[in-house]
Motif scaffolding. Sequence first.
Motif, PDB file in Angstrom:
ATOM      1  N   PHE A 205       0.953  -1.169   0.143  1.00 50.32           N
ATOM      2  CA  PHE A 205       0.035  -0.040  -0.038  1.00 50.32           C
ATOM      3  C   PHE A 205       0.667   1.074  -0.105  1.00 50.32           C
ATOM      4  O   PHE A 205       0.616   2.159  -0.893  1.00 50.32           O
ATOM      5  CB  PHE A 205      -1.137  -0.049   1.136  1.00 50.32           C
ATOM      6  N   LEU A 206       2.028   1.393   0.949  1.00 53.49           N
ATOM      7  CA  LEU A 206       2.815   2.519   0.908  1.00 53.49           C
ATOM      8  C   LEU A 206       3.430   2.662  -0.673  1.00 53.49           C
ATOM      9  O   LEU A 206       3.628   3.925  -0.850  1.00 53.49           O
ATOM     10  CB  LEU A 206       3.724   2.235   1.913  1.00 53.49           C
ATOM     11  N   ALA A 207       3.652   1.704  -1.272  1.00 48.34           N
ATOM     12  CA  ALA A 207       4.457   1.732  -2.583  1.00 48.34           C
ATOM     13  C   ALA A 207       3.622   2.351  -3.679  1.00 48.34           C
ATOM     14  O   ALA A 207       3.845   3.496  -4.254  1.00 48.34           O
ATOM     15  CB  ALA A 207       4.854   0.418  -2.947  1.00 48.34           C
ATOM     16  N   VAL A 208       2.553   1.796  -3.760  1.00 47.47           N
ATOM     17  CA  VAL A 208       1.447   2.422  -4.566  1.00 47.47           C
ATOM     18  C   VAL A 208       0.970   3.805  -4.232  1.00 47.47           C
ATOM     19  O   VAL A 208       0.939   4.745  -5.067  1.00 47.47           O
ATOM     20  CB  VAL A 208       0.169   1.485  -4.538  1.00 47.47           C
ATOM     21  N   MET A 215       3.317  11.186  -8.689  1.00 46.71           N
ATOM     22  CA  MET A 215       2.794  11.379 -10.178  1.00 46.71           C
ATOM     23  C   MET A 215       1.687  12.670 -10.189  1.00 46.71           C
ATOM     24  O   MET A 215       1.611  13.482 -11.218  1.00 46.71           O
ATOM     25  CB  MET A 215       2.062  10.252 -10.719  1.00 46.71           C
ATOM     26  N   GLU A 216       0.747  12.737  -8.865  1.00 46.44           N
ATOM     27  CA  GLU A 216       0.005  13.994  -8.844  1.00 46.44           C
ATOM     28  C   GLU A 216       0.912  15.165  -8.703  1.00 46.44           C
ATOM     29  O   GLU A 216       0.429  16.200  -9.503  1.00 46.44           O
ATOM     30  CB  GLU A 216      -0.815  13.588  -7.602  1.00 46.44           C
ATOM     31  N   HIS A 279      10.139   6.428   2.912  1.00 50.00           N
ATOM     32  CA  HIS A 279       9.001   6.645   2.686  1.00 50.00           C
ATOM     33  C   HIS A 279       8.614   7.729   3.592  1.00 50.00           C
ATOM     34  O   HIS A 279       7.765   8.675   3.127  1.00 50.00           O
ATOM     35  CB  HIS A 279       7.923   5.289   2.806  1.00 50.00           C
ATOM     36  N   ASN A 280       8.916   7.753   4.830  1.00 47.69           N
ATOM     37  CA  ASN A 280       8.663   8.809   5.647  1.00 47.69           C
ATOM     38  C   ASN A 280       9.298  10.085   5.261  1.00 47.69           C
ATOM     39  O   ASN A 280       8.694  11.166   5.803  1.00 47.69           O
ATOM     40  CB  ASN A 280       8.894   8.389   7.060  1.00 47.69           C
ATOM     41  N   LEU A 281      10.407   9.956   4.584  1.00 47.51           N
ATOM     42  CA  LEU A 281      11.120  11.125   4.273  1.00 47.51           C
ATOM     43  C   LEU A 281      10.457  11.905   3.192  1.00 47.51           C
ATOM     44  O   LEU A 281      10.111  13.354   3.321  1.00 47.51           O
ATOM     45  CB  LEU A 281      12.321  10.844   3.604  1.00 47.51           C
ATOM     46  N   GLY A 282       9.589  11.153   2.115  1.00 48.11           N
ATOM     47  CA  GLY A 282       8.690  11.740   1.379  1.00 48.11           C
ATOM     48  C   GLY A 282       7.536  12.248   1.985  1.00 48.11           C
ATOM     49  O   GLY A 282       7.027  13.297   1.669  1.00 48.11           O
ATOM     50  N   GLU A 283       7.102  11.512   2.905  1.00 43.42           N
ATOM     51  CA  GLU A 283       5.817  12.161   3.465  1.00 43.42           C
ATOM     52  C   GLU A 283       6.006  13.188   4.326  1.00 43.42           C
ATOM     53  O   GLU A 283       5.233  14.292   4.475  1.00 43.42           O
ATOM     54  CB  GLU A 283       5.164  10.711   4.494  1.00 43.42           C
ATOM     55  N   ALA A 359       8.745  14.676  -5.865  1.00 46.66           N
ATOM     56  CA  ALA A 359       8.148  13.308  -6.461  1.00 46.66           C
ATOM     57  C   ALA A 359       9.283  12.310  -6.685  1.00 46.66           C
ATOM     58  O   ALA A 359       8.827  11.057  -6.392  1.00 46.66           O
ATOM     59  CB  ALA A 359       7.943  13.569  -7.987  1.00 46.66           C
ATOM     60  N   PHE A 360      10.233  12.916  -6.820  1.00 46.04           N
ATOM     61  CA  PHE A 360      11.823  11.953  -6.760  1.00 46.04           C
ATOM     62  C   PHE A 360      11.827  10.939  -5.665  1.00 46.04           C
ATOM     63  O   PHE A 360      11.927   9.957  -5.393  1.00 46.04           O
ATOM     64  CB  PHE A 360      12.783  12.540  -7.163  1.00 46.04           C
ATOM     65  N   LEU A 361      11.678  12.021  -4.314  1.00 50.32           N
ATOM     66  CA  LEU A 361      11.686  11.223  -2.975  1.00 50.32           C
ATOM     67  C   LEU A 361      10.724  10.414  -2.922  1.00 50.32           C
ATOM     68  O   LEU A 361      10.726   9.235  -2.017  1.00 50.32           O
ATOM     69  CB  LEU A 361      11.944  12.325  -2.200  1.00 50.32           C
ATOM     70  N   LEU A 362       9.349  10.697  -3.374  1.00 52.38           N
ATOM     71  CA  LEU A 362       8.521   9.604  -3.024  1.00 52.38           C
ATOM     72  C   LEU A 362       8.842   8.569  -3.868  1.00 52.38           C
ATOM     73  O   LEU A 362       8.354   7.342  -3.203  1.00 52.38           O
ATOM     74  CB  LEU A 362       7.074  10.394  -3.488  1.00 52.38           C
ATOM     75  N   GLY A 363       9.138   8.570  -5.103  1.00 56.02           N
ATOM     76  CA  GLY A 363       9.668   7.231  -5.926  1.00 56.02           C
ATOM     77  C   GLY A 363      10.535   6.560  -5.143  1.00 56.02           C
ATOM     78  O   GLY A 363      10.564   5.461  -5.191  1.00 56.02           O
TER      79      GLY A 363
END
Length: 412
Positions: A205-208, A215-216, A279-283, A359-363
């Motif tokens: 779920f975190l990945a998707v 992308m948004e 993931h938490n870095l992007g969050e 977006a890159f960090l979320l990726g």
Amino acid sequence: MSIEEQTTTTVSPPPPGGRRPPVPGWLLGLGPLVLIVVLMAVFALLNGPGLAKLSEGIPPKEEIAVEDVRFLPGQIQVTARNEGPDPVSIAQVNVSDYYAAFTQTRETMAPLETTTLTISYHWVDGDPYEIALVTSIGGKIPATVDAAALSPERGTSFFGLMTLLGIYVGVIPVALGMLWMPFIRRSSAAWIRLLLGVTVGLLAFLAVDAILEGMELVAGSGAFGGPLVVFLGALVAYLVLEGTDAWMRRHQDLSSIGKPAALPPRRLALLIAIGIGLHNLGEGLAIGSAYAVGSLALGATLIVGFAIHNTTEGLAIVTPLAKEPARLGRLAVLGLIAGAPAIAGALIGATVNQPALSAFLLGLGAGAVAQVALKILPLMKDHAVKVLTPLASAGIILGLAIMFATGLLVQA
């Protein structure tokens, strides 16, 4: 020995057939690169000979990204970046159907340059605003603010607040989730397989979610690769973690060679913590940037929602350690690896609001958690060496359901 004899022995004989020594391999590889650079430099200096007529009568392509909106007393500051191939000039600014006076730091933006516009406008706290930057050829770049709020000064107190925010949504929830460790240690093998399935569901779920959110952020923008930066980040994270795992395997006991590819529990827990940390870095980056521009009201209810949502990440870290000695120091380090990046993300997001970077960090986070989810699958095998057993499948579905349900608490 005479001087003549010494001279004879020190001079190497010529190559057979009078051929010259071979050219070094590195020089053969460097030669084409140097030639390409020289040709591109000449092409640029001559301004593309013969290509000038291709752009005649064609309006320039305008791709502007609004990176920051700050509300100050009697002013609105907007930072925009030219992400297109042609120079762009901002001629007018429209704020909620009112053309306001403004100044800007750069009259014309070359490709990738930014300008900060200071707009004279007496805004009202809490009101929504639609800001449009009008270019010299009539193009409009919109920016919408749901509720205007005075932007905080970026000083010591502001960064202290961002640090506290990262602790609330990252460190504390992960630590709370790791309190399930005693329950997991007393669980049977069947329960462990179920919990491993829940962990896979959580990570999937975190990945998707990270991919969709990234992308948004760059939807409709072709600069820096557009949505491709999300997948680039995911691929980089996946390859880095795979390479790290291969390096660690190379240095492990040789007696494990030839056995199943399941990772040792401690290493798997570390990889899970790293993946969740990315993931938490992007969050944290998304939260910090949203708070900095006043588009997110981080009240107590939202903090509680984030805490509940991220608590499940602690469960994912401790599940592989069910049969390992429970050392408080090791658990603390794993918790910090997973939760502390939210602090760094909030600090970065509060100062550098760049959609492509976010977006890159979320990726990166998406690729990391996806890689770890794949590493968990071998641990879910039952006595018949099957991975997706009914119990494991139920765990994956349960993990997805938990993340979806808790994710509804943090919609903002």
